[in-house]
Design an enzyme around this catalytic site. Structure first.
Site, short mmCIF file in Angstrom:
data_model
loop_
_atom_site.label_atom_id
_atom_site.label_comp_id
_atom_site.label_asym_id
_atom_site.label_seq_id
_atom_site.Cartn_x
_atom_site.Cartn_y
_atom_site.Cartn_z
CE LYS A 152 -6.01 9.17 8.03
NZ LYS A 152 -6.60 7.96 8.73
NE ARG A 206 -10.30 -1.44 4.79
CZ ARG A 206 -10.91 -1.33 6.02
NH1 ARG A 206 -12.12 -1.91 6.16
NH2 ARG A 206 -10.30 -0.63 6.95
CE LYS A 253 -3.21 2.58 3.07
NZ LYS A 253 -3.94 2.81 4.40
N1 BES Z 1 -3.56 4.88 6.99
C1 BES Z 1 -4.79 4.64 7.82
C2 BES Z 1 -4.38 3.88 8.95
C3 BES Z 1 -3.44 4.17 10.04
C4 BES Z 1 -3.92 5.18 10.99
C5 BES Z 1 -2.02 3.95 9.89
C6 BES Z 1 -2.78 5.52 12.03
C7 BES Z 1 -1.22 4.51 10.63
C8 BES Z 1 -1.65 5.26 11.73
C9 BES Z 1 -5.83 4.11 7.30
O1 BES Z 1 -6.22 4.35 5.89
C10 BES Z 1 -7.10 4.55 7.76
O2 BES Z 1 -7.45 5.53 7.83
N2 BES Z 1 -7.90 3.35 8.23
C11 BES Z 1 -9.10 3.68 9.17
C12 BES Z 1 -10.00 2.57 8.82
C13 BES Z 1 -11.46 2.84 9.55
C14 BES Z 1 -12.06 4.05 8.65
C15 BES Z 1 -12.18 1.70 9.03
C16 BES Z 1 -8.61 3.85 10.80
O3 BES Z 1 -7.79 2.97 10.95
O4 BES Z 1 -9.20 4.45 11.31
ZN ZN Z 2 -4.32 4.93 4.79
MN MN Z 3 -7.26 6.24 5.65
#
Ligand code: BES
Ligand code: ZN
Ligand code: MN
Length: 467
Positions: free
Chosen positions: A247, A321, A235
């Site tokens: 975010k 994903r 990724k």
């Molecule tokens: N890149 C993030 C995950 C992440 C979060 C990596 C903090 C490193 C530190 C990923 O794309 C993401 O935002 N995931 C969400 C998924 C959720 C919306 C189902 C998450 O982890 O909150």
């Molecule tokens: Zn991400």
């Molecule tokens: Mn994300």
């Protein structure tokens, strides 16, 4: 850094590093007090007047390559800080750890300083001193350590670069340059190609950004002509703002590290090429920038992935994903992968479950899981087996499409893996969630803050295994 192995220690101006296990402390003159030098892994006693540094290896009984790598890295971190740029590391009693020591030292010598006005000087030379009869073997080990560390550092360097410098197009340029240097085949699919190939996941994620997405393939043809390749998938979200599901601002800047799965694949492919591993290995890097621009995909959208599977978008921040889904399909369809491993900074939930030093590991195949586990352990990268299963697959069912891209907070790392499992199909597959192991916020374990390169060593070990 120039690395040289010899049995004649140069007497000119070098700074000497000695690695000592805890119980050897007492033999130093004068013996240091605990507060001064505990002897635990990476603790340092620096005698600048004698130009010698002692670095702790921890307990003798627990001595292993991870401890040596980390201790050597800590030495390099300190030496760079003090501007000692020619170093002798004495490994006469530790010849079995030459590779780990050299690797750790070169890793510890790296720091991201492209944009700071006061740069520290890089360490220019490492002389490894061994016994005369060990020189030949130690040279081979050192060379391997250098190849791995240089590949990892090159990957870390891309990982540390911010989103205005590394975006899908520039990442692809770096991959092309690497391919030329390391003699890999490199194929880059741009937006037009992705459209023609109906890569709906990658395209959707990239649609809110002015910088268009790319699917980058690096091919190492070290095996037989008809041998199905092992495929690594990374990724590489060059910046993850969350998209329309934006975010919160706190720590959003850390989302430059959302490309670290992709850069781990890049680093592994560099090592695999330079080590001339006799196997066909393909690295696929799915790269996009997740932004909330006017063309962005939105919650409620229903998209079609490359495989044909339809996905309801519940949260545009669950973007990783989606890009991985298309890359997994491509690995199966185009490359007829014998097995696939994806690496991704996929979920915050994985960090909640396992912390910052251990990656989550999922697999649809018991034997392959064991292979990946043992490769990771041997490589000194911590992983923990996490579950798949009906409960998680049910969580991602959608009433308007085949599946949805987010199932909420509970078991978030596992439902993300269950999503990927759909696209792995019948192919042997493992997934590593490296969300919090891919970067660190302070100097630690012999590595400077920033991207760690986590995953590179495991992937190289896998390529060398028969799994
Ligand atoms: N890149 C993030 C995950 C992440 C979060 C990596 C903090 C490193 C530190 C990923 O794309 C993401 O935002 N995931 C969400 C998924 C959720 C919306 C189902 C998450 O982890 O909150
Ligand atoms: Zn991400
Ligand atoms: Mn994300």
């Amino acid at each position: 850094m120039k690395v040289r192995v010899t049995s004649d220690v140069p007497s000119d101006g070098h700074f000497t590093v000695r690695l000592v296990v805890k119980d050897q402390r007492a033999k130093l003159t004068p013996p240091p007090s605990d507060g001064e030098f505990s002897g635990s892994v990476g603790s340092v006693l620096n005698d600048r007047s004698k130009r010698i540094m002692y670095v702790g290896l921890g307990d003798r009984a627990q001595l292993n390559s991870t401890a040596v790598r980390s201790a050597a890295g800590s030495a390099a971190l300190v030496l760079r800080q003090y501007g000692h740029n020619k170093v002798v590391m004495v490994l006469e009693e530790r010849t079995e750890f030459v590779e780990a020591a050299v690797e750790g030292f070169v890793l510890g010598g790296y720091r991201y300083e492209d944009f700071v006005p006061k740069k520290t000087a890089e360490i220019s030379e490492l002389v490894v001193s061994v016994r005369k009869e060990d020189v030949t073997g130690a040279r081979k080990a050192a060379e391997r350590g250098v190849v791995l560390a240089e590949s990892i550092n090159a990957a870390r360097h891309l990982g540390n670069a911010p989103g205005n410098i590394i975006y899908p197009e520039t990442l692809a340029k770096h991959a092309l340059a690497l391919a030329r240097r390391a003699k890999l085949q490199c194929k880059v699919m741009d937006e037009k190609g992705l459209r023609a190939g109906k890569f709906g996941g990658i395209l959707s994620v990239g649609s809110g950004s002015a910088r268009s997405p790319r699917l980058i393939a690096l091919e190492h043809l070290g095996g037989g002509k008809n041998e199905a390749p092992l495929v690594f998938i990374g990724k590489a979200i060059t910046f993850d703002s969350g998209g329309i599901s934006l975010k919160p601002p706190e720590k959003m800047e850390e989302m430059i590290f959302d490309k670290c799965g992709g850069i781990a694949v890049l680093g592994a492919m560099e090592s695999i090429a330079r080590l001339k591993i006799k196997r066909n290995v393909v690295g696929l890097i799915a790269s996009a920038e997740n932004m909330p621009g006017g063309g962005a995909f939105r919650p409620g959208d229903i998209i079609q992935t490359r495989s044909g599977v339809t996905v309801e978008i519940v949260n545009t921040d669950a973007e990783g994903r989606l890009v991985l889904a298309d890359a997994l399909s491509w690995a199966r369809e185009h490359y007829k992968a014998s097995a696939m491993v994806d690496l991704a900074t996929l979920t915050g939930a994985c960090g909640v479950a396992l912390g910052e030093s251990c990656a989550g590991l999922w697999s649809n195949h018991g034997e392959f899981l064991k292979t990946v586990q043992s490769c990771a352990t041997n490589a000194g990268e911590k992983t923990w087996h996490m579950p798949l299963g009906q409960e998680y697959s049910t969580q991602i069912k959608s009433s308007v499409a085949q599946i949805k891209n987010s199932a909420g907070r509970l078991g978030g790392a596992c439902s993300a893996a269950a999503f990927l499992e759909v696209f792995a199909g019948e192919t042997k597959w493992a997934h590593l969630d490296i969300a919090y192991t891919a970067r660190q916020t302070a100097d630690k374990d012999g590595l400077a803050r920033g991207a760690t390169g986590f995953g590179v060593r495991t992937l190289v070990a896998l390529a060398e295994s028969r799994g």
